[in-house]
Design a protein around this motif. Sequence first.
Motif, short mmCIF file in Angstrom:
data_model
loop_
_atom_site.label_atom_id
_atom_site.label_comp_id
_atom_site.label_asym_id
_atom_site.label_seq_id
_atom_site.Cartn_x
_atom_site.Cartn_y
_atom_site.Cartn_z
N HIS A 149 -12.01 -1.47 13.79
CA HIS A 149 -12.28 -1.20 12.37
C HIS A 149 -11.59 -2.27 11.53
N LYS A 150 -12.01 -2.35 10.27
CA LYS A 150 -11.50 -3.39 9.37
C LYS A 150 -10.35 -2.88 8.51
N HIS A 151 -9.42 -2.23 9.16
CA HIS A 151 -8.18 -1.80 8.52
C HIS A 151 -7.14 -1.61 9.62
N LYS A 189 -3.11 3.44 5.57
CA LYS A 189 -3.75 2.29 6.20
C LYS A 189 -3.87 1.17 5.17
N GLU A 216 -6.49 -2.10 4.18
CA GLU A 216 -7.82 -2.66 4.42
C GLU A 216 -7.78 -4.18 4.57
N GLN A 217 -8.57 -4.70 5.48
CA GLN A 217 -8.70 -6.14 5.68
C GLN A 217 -9.23 -6.81 4.41
N SER A 218 -10.06 -6.11 3.68
CA SER A 218 -10.70 -6.66 2.47
C SER A 218 -9.72 -6.89 1.33
N ARG A 219 -8.46 -6.54 1.48
CA ARG A 219 -7.46 -6.78 0.42
C ARG A 219 -7.23 -8.27 0.19
N THR A 276 0.84 -1.19 0.00
CA THR A 276 0.00 0.00 0.00
C THR A 276 0.89 1.24 0.00
N LYS A 287 -11.02 -6.21 13.44
CA LYS A 287 -12.22 -5.46 13.83
C LYS A 287 -12.38 -5.50 15.36
#
Length: 193
Positions: free
Chosen positions: A165-167, A113, A115-118, A109, A160
């Motif tokens: 949070h999800k990051h 930050k 993201e968990q969604s990566r 990145t 989380k």
Amino acid sequence: MAKISKYNHEGYKDLTPYEALKRVKDPRRQIQGAQAKVVGQYFEEMIDAACRYYEDQQIAVIEKTPEPMRPIKSLGGGKFVAHYEKQAQPDYKGTLANGRAIVFEAKHTSADKIEQSRLTEEQCERLQKYSELGAIAFILVSVDLQNFYRVPWTVWRDMKEIYGHKHMTIEELEPFKIKATGGIIRFLEGVEK
């Protein structure tokens, strides 16, 4: 009233201004995509160099996981059209000298930050299964190709609950910072024994 043709005098479809605009590629996105590809390749080369170093030192054998692609048409000259058969697995897998398995995903990145969604659902499932069987599982994070972090899978999975949070921010990544010296990311430092 004369009927307006959808085709020009050469027989090509005559696009409306909106249709023509949709076909124009955004040069900024093209540049960002090209830059991301170059950075990703460089990060992968750094990891591959570290893997060669660890193998030369007889610390571990770790290899890049090949993409699950299936060729469907040859274009000649070693080129082909292919499609992905399933979602990608974690990027790297191997074994430490003590026999313990290691598996990790690499993410880069340039933001403040990550993201968990990566990670894809398939990658998360595989990391979880390896972790449950006792493998060392983590996400190797690069920030601007200057700072590197080894985030344990369980921390990534539970971010989380841990951080709210999800990051993960740069500050939250800091406890997982690892060294990179001589062009080699020391991602096994502290776990190789």
